[in-house]
Design an enzyme around this catalytic site. Structure first.
Site: not given
Length: 715
Positions: A566, A651, A686
């Site tokens: 991330s 995501d 995610h």
């Protein structure tokens, strides 16, 4: 994988066809050629500066050509990693084999019930249960997520909340991994799930009123994924007739909703991402009244609150960079003159959190990068710090729903000690280990060593580094090393235990966590010095730690690896551009790499709430600075390390097209013969695959990738 979304590829070396209907066969490594994404230049002009984005078209999630490209990258990745499949399977079996499949959490008591989470043999998902009155009472199953997940490729329960009369529960489910949850109500006595279905809600942000009939929830914008409205629902009513009670007009604020520990108030928390906070409170006994502001938002003022009897405790950064603790009588909170200091500001101690009991106050603090738990006797004012006795660890206040107890529940873990749950008697000082994560397969913590060092960065900052390795691993410059960091949002990267990590340590890897600026490990200023126009400190710290680890012979010069996800994936892209020669391989998970384009598009989920972290590129000084480090924009014609990039089609935090565009551009620019791979989970978001075992498959792929590059693939 949803086969309806997987058109075939006519040839891996060609731009992608859009009219095929079935998955491409996996080619052999020798025959595989890297995919070539079509170049479709798009001109983007901001602040008088023009960029050309050749792969902007990849942001169309439903487009067949986009799906074809992603599927081609997956086929190429499968081909090149085919030889490591036996190692992946071995690693997966190892990691799964360390997990006690038949397991349960430590119970906690709330109201008339003891609550617990169970796992069964072979079960991917938790089972939430409770027992009335005592731990020997019959077990009631509230939610069996293994049953609820049937028929779904992805499943996640986003929390549940039980009504005051213990009969009803609101719960949230996500079956797409887009973090848009659906809210339902279950009668825990009869097992009936009520007909109300409320889509697009925020996970964990719901609260019952005291009447056992009314609850509140946060609605999310399906486009931006921001929670922006609080609604009131009455059981039995059509959700379309629910009442809007609050709407956040500033899209730079994140919202949360919960019932406070005292149960008296329902709270709406609005947070402007490290800049300002505002709470609104509603008496839970009068659900039809209005939420009232606790203390109005002010730029630069962040606070959080706990209610106790006739007063509030306020953790605030007002005139206190590292926060201080105040108290204020109920009803006088808007008058700063009524605020009384309980714990003053300290330049060397960061006040991270608190919990309140009838006779004690517990503070979560941080000093020199390490978590501290401080217990204060409210009557005698005597205080003490719990002693943990290890050089690198994580400790935190657990869930303590009861004010009227002298027992503190807390959690502890270290790089060598599995996750542990303790009860601590705050009067007698007796410490009781209730449960320690059982690691199967012959794990012995005495076989591993942890260290904590400080590395001097190029500007003189002292960066803490937590290190772990198996005893006997040489520190002579020959061992492979994996360096991990995050370094954003003030999020601390804690030196906790990972049973998965043992698969690397037992094969001779050293593992190092760099607690770089952008987190809050060293206090609030540590965060401030790693954001906005100081963001490059984050990247510099990571590179400087890498150089120190090599210079001090923790890492082999040709076997240093880096991993981040991330915002940590942004870190990976930035350090690859800055010092690609340092790393043998890099794993970038769901990486945020197209910083400028994303931050310019306010329709992309969560963009506006990030302006205070990265800056608003519509302002030239931020645009220029962000452009100077944005990994996608800074790709150059040069050699890069071996790279494995992972993403999820759904995501919600970092859109899949950022890593896809980055990989496509790297393919055309890099001058080396190193491996460049993109793996897209076509069914996840995610957090990757759901379930406690499925997620291990992606970890096994990443570990095998690094082990092979380190020459450890045969072990």
């Amino acid at each position: 994988m949803n086969k309806q979304l997987v058109p075939a590829l006519a040839a891996l070396a060609l731009p992608y066809m859009t009219n095929a209907q079935s998955p491409a066969p996996v080619p052999s490594p020798a025959a595989a050629k890297p995919p070539v994404a079509a170049i479709k230049p798009k001109t983007l002009t901001t602040n008088g500066h023009t960029r050309t984005d050749n792969y902007y078209w990849l942001n169309q999630r439903e487009d067949k050509e986009v799906i074809s490209y992603l599927n081609a990258e997956n086929a190429y990745t499968d081909a090149l990693l085919a030889a490591q499949k036996p190692l992946e399977e071995k690693l997966f079996a190892e990691m799964k084999g360390r997990i006690k499949q038949q397991d349960q959490s430590v119970p906690y008591k709330e109201g008339a019930y003891y609550y617990q989470t169970n796992y069964v043999q072979g079960g991917e998902y938790p089972i939430y249960v409770r027992k009335k009155g005592s731990l020997t009472a019959p077990e009631e199953v509230m939610f069996d997520c293994n049953v609820l997940a049937k028929g779904h490729n992805y499943y996640n329960m986003g929390g549940y909340e039980v009504s005051d009369n213990d009969e009803l529960a609101v719960f949230a489910e996500d079956t797409v991994s887009r973090r848009l949850y659906t809210l339902r109500v279950k009668n825990l006595k009869t097992g009936q799930i009520y007909p109300e279905v409320i889509p697009n809600v925020e996970a964990g942000s719901f609260a019952w009123a005291a009447d056992n009939k009314t609850f509140f929830y946060i609605k999310k914008d399906p486009q931006t994924l921001l929670g922006y409205q609080v609604w009131r629902h009455m059981l039995g009513n059509d959700p379309k007739k629910d009442i809007l009670v609050y709407e956040e007009k500033d899209n730079q604020y994140y919202m949360g909703l919960y019932r406070m520990k005292s149960k008296k108030y329902i709270a709406i928390a609005c947070d402007h991402n490290g800049v300002a906070t505002e709470y609104r409170l509603l008496d839970a006994k009068t659900p039809n009244s209005d939420f009232k502001v606790f203390f109005p938002r002010e730029r630069g003022h962040e606070y959080d609150i706990q209610h106790f009897k006739d007063k509030f405790y306020v953790r605030t950064n007002y005139k206190a960079t590292n926060y201080r603790l105040l108290e204020v009588p109920e009803g006088q909170q808007t008058n700063r003159a009524a605020w009384k200091e309980v714990i003053p500001h300290r330049a060397d101690v960061f006040l991270q959190g608190m919990d309140v009991f009838a006779n004690h106050l517990v503070l979560a603090e941080r000093k020199e990068g390490l978590a501290k738990l401080r217990v204060i006797n409210q009557k005698t004012k005597a205080d003490e710090y719990l002693d943990f006795g290890e050089p690198a660890y994580v400790a935190g206040i657990g869930y303590n729903p009861d004010f009227n107890t002298d027992v503190l529940r807390y959690g502890y873990s270290s790089l060598t000690t599995p996750s542990s749950t303790y009860d601590y008697n705050m009067d007698t000082k007796a410490k009781t280990l209730l449960k320690q994560q059982e690691v199967l397969g012959g794990f012995d913590k005495n076989n591993y060593v942890s260290e904590r060092v400080f590395v001097t960065a190029r500007d003189g900052a002292k960066v803490p580094v937590s290190i772990v390795y198996r005893k006997g691993t040489p520190k002579d410059g020959t061992a492979p090393l994996l360096q991990y960091a995050y370094g954003s949002y003030g999020s601390n990267t804690e030196p906790g235990f990972s049973s998965n990590r043992l698969s690397l340590l037992d094969r001779g890897f050293i593992y190092a966590i760099a607690h770089i600026r952008g987190g809050q490990e060293m206090g609030r200023q540590w965060y401030e010095d790693g954001k906005l126009l100081k963001k490059k400190n984050t990247f510099n710290d990571f590179v400087d730690v890498s150089k120190w680890l090599v210079a001090n012979k923790y890492a082999a010069t040709d076997k240093l690896f880096a991993l981040g996800g991330s915002a940590g994936g942004l870190l990976m892209g930035a350090v690859m551009n800055q010092a690609p020669e340092l790393y043998r391989g890099v794993v970038a998970a769901v990486p945020f790499v197209d910083v400028v384009t994303t931050m310019l598009d306010e329709s992309i989920p969560l963009t506006t709430g990030e302006f205070e972290e990265w800056g608003n590129p519509k302002q030239k000084q931020y645009y220029d600075y962000m452009l100077s480090y944005s990994p996608y924009d800074q790709v150059e014609k040069k050699a890069y390390p071996n790279l494995l990039v992972t993403t999820g089609l759904h995501d919600s935090q970092v859109q899949y097209w950022e890593p896809a565009k980055w990989v496509a551009k790297l393919r055309t620019m890099k001058t080396d013969n190193n491996v460049l791979l993109l793996h897209t989970n076509m069914e996840a978001g995610h957090g990757g695959a759901s379930g406690r075992f499925n997620a291990l498959k992606e970890i096994a792929m990443e570990y095998a990738f690094m082990l092979n590059l380190a020459g450890k693939g045969a072990m």
